[in-house]
Design an enzyme around this catalytic site. Structure first.
Site, PDB file in Angstrom:
ATOM      1  N   LYS A   1       0.935  -1.317   0.013  1.00 62.68           N
ATOM      2  CA  LYS A   1      -0.093   0.218  -0.015  1.00 62.68           C
ATOM      3  C   LYS A   1       1.006   1.319  -0.063  1.00 62.68           C
ATOM      4  O   LYS A   1       0.424   2.235  -0.799  1.00 62.68           O
ATOM      5  CB  LYS A   1      -0.950  -0.206   1.211  1.00 62.68           C
ATOM      6  CG  LYS A   1      -2.053  -1.116   0.916  1.00 62.68           C
ATOM      7  CD  LYS A   1      -2.699  -1.374   2.293  1.00 62.68           C
ATOM      8  CE  LYS A   1      -3.672  -2.402   2.024  1.00 62.68           C
ATOM      9  NZ  LYS A   1      -4.165  -3.125   3.420  1.00 62.68           N
TER      10      LYS A   1
ATOM     11  N   GLN B   1      -5.164  -2.077   9.590  1.00 62.27           N
ATOM     12  CA  GLN B   1      -4.724  -3.300   8.744  1.00 62.27           C
ATOM     13  C   GLN B   1      -5.263  -4.586   9.708  1.00 62.27           C
ATOM     14  O   GLN B   1      -4.825  -4.717  11.008  1.00 62.27           O
ATOM     15  CB  GLN B   1      -3.261  -3.421   8.719  1.00 62.27           C
ATOM     16  CG  GLN B   1      -2.839  -4.733   8.032  1.00 62.27           C
ATOM     17  CD  GLN B   1      -3.234  -4.630   6.555  1.00 62.27           C
ATOM     18  OE1 GLN B   1      -3.399  -3.531   5.832  1.00 62.27           O
ATOM     19  NE2 GLN B   1      -3.699  -5.940   5.987  1.00 62.27           N
TER      20      GLN B   1
ATOM     21  N   ASP C   1     -11.538   2.727   3.811  1.00 64.02           N
ATOM     22  CA  ASP C   1     -11.904   1.047   3.828  1.00 64.02           C
ATOM     23  C   ASP C   1     -13.220   0.376   3.818  1.00 64.02           C
ATOM     24  O   ASP C   1     -13.374  -0.489   3.621  1.00 64.02           O
ATOM     25  CB  ASP C   1     -10.851   0.251   4.818  1.00 64.02           C
ATOM     26  CG  ASP C   1     -10.086  -0.822   4.373  1.00 64.02           C
ATOM     27  OD1 ASP C   1      -9.747  -0.955   3.217  1.00 64.02           O
ATOM     28  OD2 ASP C   1      -9.914  -1.592   5.322  1.00 64.02           O
TER      29      ASP C   1
END
Length: 301
Positions: free
Chosen positions: A60, A104, A127
């Site tokens: 990322k 994450q 997200d």
């Protein structure tokens, strides 16, 4: 489709489509910088030393660098408390240079993912896992700030490949919060008729055989065989499974939830594994981060 009734599936190239999106995001970042003097910023919070999570975070960060997005990292030890993680989220919430925040997953077992994700500021939830964003996705006529990246990536693959969704029968195999459930909601939003197949479903093969669109996200290697599929259907394979292969240096190879060799003789469109859905997750994340920055800075979104 080939002649004489035999189907040869068109391969949906996730790498190529993701690169198109990378180019679009890079152009958008340049335009935003010219207009405002600022660039989008993405913060990634990682807790612990999981090798797979560290790999994903590196990917990322690298992708951000390639398109001109600024990266921020919050690294916490595996024994960090839930309060420590929430404090890291709140710090990035308050930072005006950060336009998107990604936690994450998975988090260590002693930390509640639900509690942490609920702390991410809605405009920065690139997200798409904040419960309000998911709730808005589930409601007709409502629009979340962002949808989860992998399921949205599946929709982009279908749409950019010219696959009709509206009015079609779609089957989603798997009901996870990360892929299956939001993918089903995104398909409904696009006017597909959707069935979810899961571990307790009776006669799953017969249900999948009716589908014009199949999204497989159940985590079982090659579960979906060629005779499960309706000729000419579109197959999006989200699964990534390692199987033993003595011919490979690593001793294994990656396969999807669909038996690719069988399915490509029946389907009209199919994603490979790897190189299908995988690259799209990060591409959509970059797209979301640009959109969040445009909204925050007053650029076009």
């Amino acid at each position: 489709m080939a002649d004489e009734g035999k189907v040869v599936a068109k391969v949906i190239d996730g790498k190529a489509i993701s690169q198109q999106i990378h180019g679009e995001v890079a152009a958008g970042v340049t335009k935003l910088k010219e207009a405002t003097g600022k660039v989008p910023g993405l913060a990634v919070i990682i807790v612990g030393e999981r090798k797979d999570s560290q790999t994903y975070v590196r990917m990322k960060v690298k992708a951000c660098q390639e398109v001109g997005i600024a990266s921020f990292e919050g690294k916490l030890p595996g024994d960090a408390s839930q309060d420590d993680v929430i404090a890291a989220v709140r710090e990035f919430n308050a930072n005006p240079d950060v336009h998107g925040i990604l936690v994450q997953l998975p988090l260590p077992a002693h930390i509640s993912e639900e509690a942490v994700l609920a702390e991410v500021a809605l405009p920065k939830d690139v997200d798409g896992f904040h419960p309000i964003n998911i709730g808005q996705l589930a409601m007709k006529g409502r629009h979340p700030q962002f949808a989860p990246c992998t399921p949205e990536g599946c929709m982009v693959l279908l749409e950019r490949s010219g696959v009709q969704i509206s009015g079609q029968r779609a089957v989603v195999i798997g009901r996870s919060n990360i892929v299956g459930m939001p993918a089903a909601m995104l398909l409904v939003e696009r006017d597909a008729t959707v069935t979810i197949v899961h571990s307790r479903t009776k006669q799953p093969k017969e249900i999948v055989q009716q589908a014009d669109i199949v999204i497989a996200a159940i985590g079982r290697a090659k579960m979906v065989k060629g005779d499960w599929l309706k000729p000419g259907c579109a197959v999006i394979d989200v699964g990534i499974n390692a199987i033993d292969d003595a011919t490979k240096k690593a001793g294994y190879r990656l396969v999807g939830d669909v038996d690719y060799e069988e399915a490509r003789e029946v389907a009209g469109w199919i994603t490979p594994v790897p190189g299908g859905v995988g690259p799209m997750t990060i591409a959509v994340l970059l797209q979301h981060t640009l959109t969040a920055a445009e909204r925050a800075l007053g650029g076009s979104s």
